[in-house]
Design an enzyme around this catalytic site. Sequence first.
Site, PDB file in Angstrom:
ATOM      1  N   LYS A 190     -22.670 -75.971 -54.897  1.00 42.27           N
ATOM      2  CA  LYS A 190     -23.507 -75.014 -55.604  1.00 42.27           C
ATOM      3  C   LYS A 190     -24.857 -75.669 -55.903  1.00 42.27           C
ATOM      4  O   LYS A 190     -24.915 -76.788 -56.407  1.00 42.27           O
ATOM      5  CB  LYS A 190     -22.820 -74.584 -56.904  1.00 42.27           C
ATOM      6  CG  LYS A 190     -23.474 -73.401 -57.595  1.00 42.27           C
ATOM      7  CD  LYS A 190     -22.643 -72.913 -58.771  1.00 42.27           C
ATOM      8  CE  LYS A 190     -23.261 -71.682 -59.412  1.00 42.27           C
ATOM      9  NZ  LYS A 190     -22.468 -71.181 -60.552  1.00 42.27           N
ATOM     10  N   GLU A 213      -9.274 -62.198 -67.658  1.00 41.56           N
ATOM     11  CA  GLU A 213      -9.386 -61.524 -68.957  1.00 41.56           C
ATOM     12  C   GLU A 213      -8.042 -60.996 -69.449  1.00 41.56           C
ATOM     13  O   GLU A 213      -7.747 -61.055 -70.650  1.00 41.56           O
ATOM     14  CB  GLU A 213     -10.396 -60.372 -68.852  1.00 41.56           C
ATOM     15  CG  GLU A 213     -11.835 -60.809 -68.664  1.00 41.56           C
ATOM     16  CD  GLU A 213     -12.208 -61.039 -67.204  1.00 41.56           C
ATOM     17  OE1 GLU A 213     -13.366 -61.391 -66.931  1.00 41.56           O
ATOM     18  OE2 GLU A 213     -11.322 -60.861 -66.328  1.00 41.56           O
ATOM     19  N   ARG A 251     -11.666 -54.964 -68.459  1.00 38.96           N
ATOM     20  CA  ARG A 251     -10.674 -55.348 -67.473  1.00 38.96           C
ATOM     21  C   ARG A 251      -9.320 -55.661 -68.120  1.00 38.96           C
ATOM     22  O   ARG A 251      -8.322 -55.814 -67.428  1.00 38.96           O
ATOM     23  CB  ARG A 251     -11.164 -56.574 -66.689  1.00 38.96           C
ATOM     24  CG  ARG A 251     -12.593 -56.470 -66.223  1.00 38.96           C
ATOM     25  CD  ARG A 251     -12.997 -57.612 -65.325  1.00 38.96           C
ATOM     26  NE  ARG A 251     -12.694 -57.284 -63.936  1.00 38.96           N
ATOM     27  CZ  ARG A 251     -12.807 -58.136 -62.932  1.00 38.96           C
ATOM     28  NH1 ARG A 251     -13.160 -59.388 -63.171  1.00 38.96           N
ATOM     29  NH2 ARG A 251     -12.539 -57.778 -61.709  1.00 38.96           N
TER      30      ARG A 251
END
Length: 639
Positions: A288, A377, A405
């Site tokens: 990244k 979640e 969610r």
Amino acid sequence: MTIEPGPLLANIDSPDDLKKLSQDQLVQVCQELRQFIIDNVSIYGGHFGASLGVVELTVALHYIFKTPYDQLVWDVGHQAYGHKILTGRRDVFHTNRKYKGLSGFPKRKESEFDTFGVGHSSTSISAALGMAVASQYKGETEKQHIAVIGDGSMTAGMAFEALNHAGVTNSNLLVILNDNCMSIDPNVGALKEYLTDITTSATYNKVRDEIWNILGKISKFGPNAQQIASKVESGIKATLLKQSNLFESLKFRYFGPVDGHDVLHLTSVLNDLKNIPGPKLLHCVTVKGKGYALAEKDQTKWHSPGLFDKITGEIYKTVYEKPQPPKYQDVFGHTMVELAEQNDKIMGITPAMPSGCSLNIMMKAMPDRAFDVGIAEQHAVTFSAGLATQGLVPFCNIYSSFMQRAYDQVMHDVCLQNLNVVFCLDRAGFAGADGPTHHGSYDIAYMRCLPNMIVSAPMNEEELRNLMFTASQPDMGPFTIRYPRGEGVMPEWRTPLQKIEVGKGRVIQEGEEVAILTIGHIGNYAVEVCEKLALEGLKPGHYDMRFAKPIDEAILHEIMRRYDKIITVEDGCLQGGFGSAVLEFLADNNYTAKVRRLGIPDKYFEHGSQLQLQHEAGFAPQDIEKAVREMMAQHVLVR
């Protein structure tokens, strides 16, 4: 300021233009694309490290596959900047995440190359599988379907559900696992360790390369050679890694790991995989922030750094002469440590957003009492519920839009059992440049309808601290505290903790003719309006209600006796929200006051600054002032 692309990139207006180049020229295209992203984000802002990490992969995908006929689905979409630039949006890329400009995420109505709208994680495999099954049903047997998903997004249950289904469909699906050991913060959990084992096994990598060479020559050994080679490869993986391959146990053909920054090798691999039928997974190892040294070194900081000097790496920050209010998230983070020091039952939980919600402060101070559970979640909520059954007080911090969610878990696992779980909903209301996938528009409405749930919102930092302290008291039950993205209003915010009476509002200003009822930070706009109107001798009343549920009926009775015109203001949806709660109270008690509700109407709002969006929705300071003046004018006309 116009950013000039490099000579090759300047002539790429679609993937068809990219395909006109020789394979050797792709290395230069990647260099130019990476530099174009750096130049734009440094000046105009946006997400940064994720797109730099997939430059080579992006170029290779559009070079090999026939997009948009072949369906390319990006997970979350933080990494799709290169994709947008290569698909006809290079010259308007400077409008990315700006009001009325390009979306920061793939968006179907923006381009035919954006095959699926994203913003939340872990949806790509399900979506691409649906597309693949549809193509199969329609007889489009040559059509390719590619889902690019990060190892962070792979930690969510939905990704495993999709893999489990895809493995038995024999669909033309390629899942590319972009493995950089990061989401926004470093990834956690057993899957990360498993992937690390694969990518660092020198013995396996050596043997894997030999197996790959065999697979590349399959056609020379007859129709059964592919099955034989596959079994041999699987057996070697299981032996060398001392475990069966997770993905092949789900009936995926696993290939990799491969270097995600070798564009020439990637194009060769992708071209081979295009001709292998059935569900496949290519494991790409990337970095990244690749190509920008500071972003590679501190990947969390450079996920979305704001504006910066691309040469020195200095991130521009405004210097103030006076102390400024802190961000609400930082008040939450520091207050968590303060509360936990006083109460050994308090625990902290976040699904993969420790720096975003500032739980990382507690994770550093009390690592055994603060948990990052990954992008999960649903698990975060039920894990919190499990803690609560044992007498602990979990503070579960989830962005408002992400809490959607886990709604079933909130209802079934927390509210139904009346467990003391504190939900701290960050980014409530308009989230700004992240757009509709991140706006926290609905939490008042969806939490208010659940039995046992308390729904509150602080008007400032002191109120946030006091609500957190209140929610940590014994036997409070399910308790929601919502607060917005960005700064509060109190530079001196470290006030003594005090318990607030649940369901009790407060009078900010008594007035005449019109009463403004607010909930949350948006009440500061009403203060501003009242101060301005006072200069003209106008004095509306202002009440900070604090709680949408239970709503303060005593203060509402008092307001209805005093005023016949009411304005409600909320940074949330009007349908079922705080204003609806006030109307329900009026109806239940036969009051006939005229009520005007300001908030988010029944439509999706795009991206922009919070003030731009609030004005578009009709509840910015000037809109509140206009509503007060109009209601007061009606009174004058009646007289």
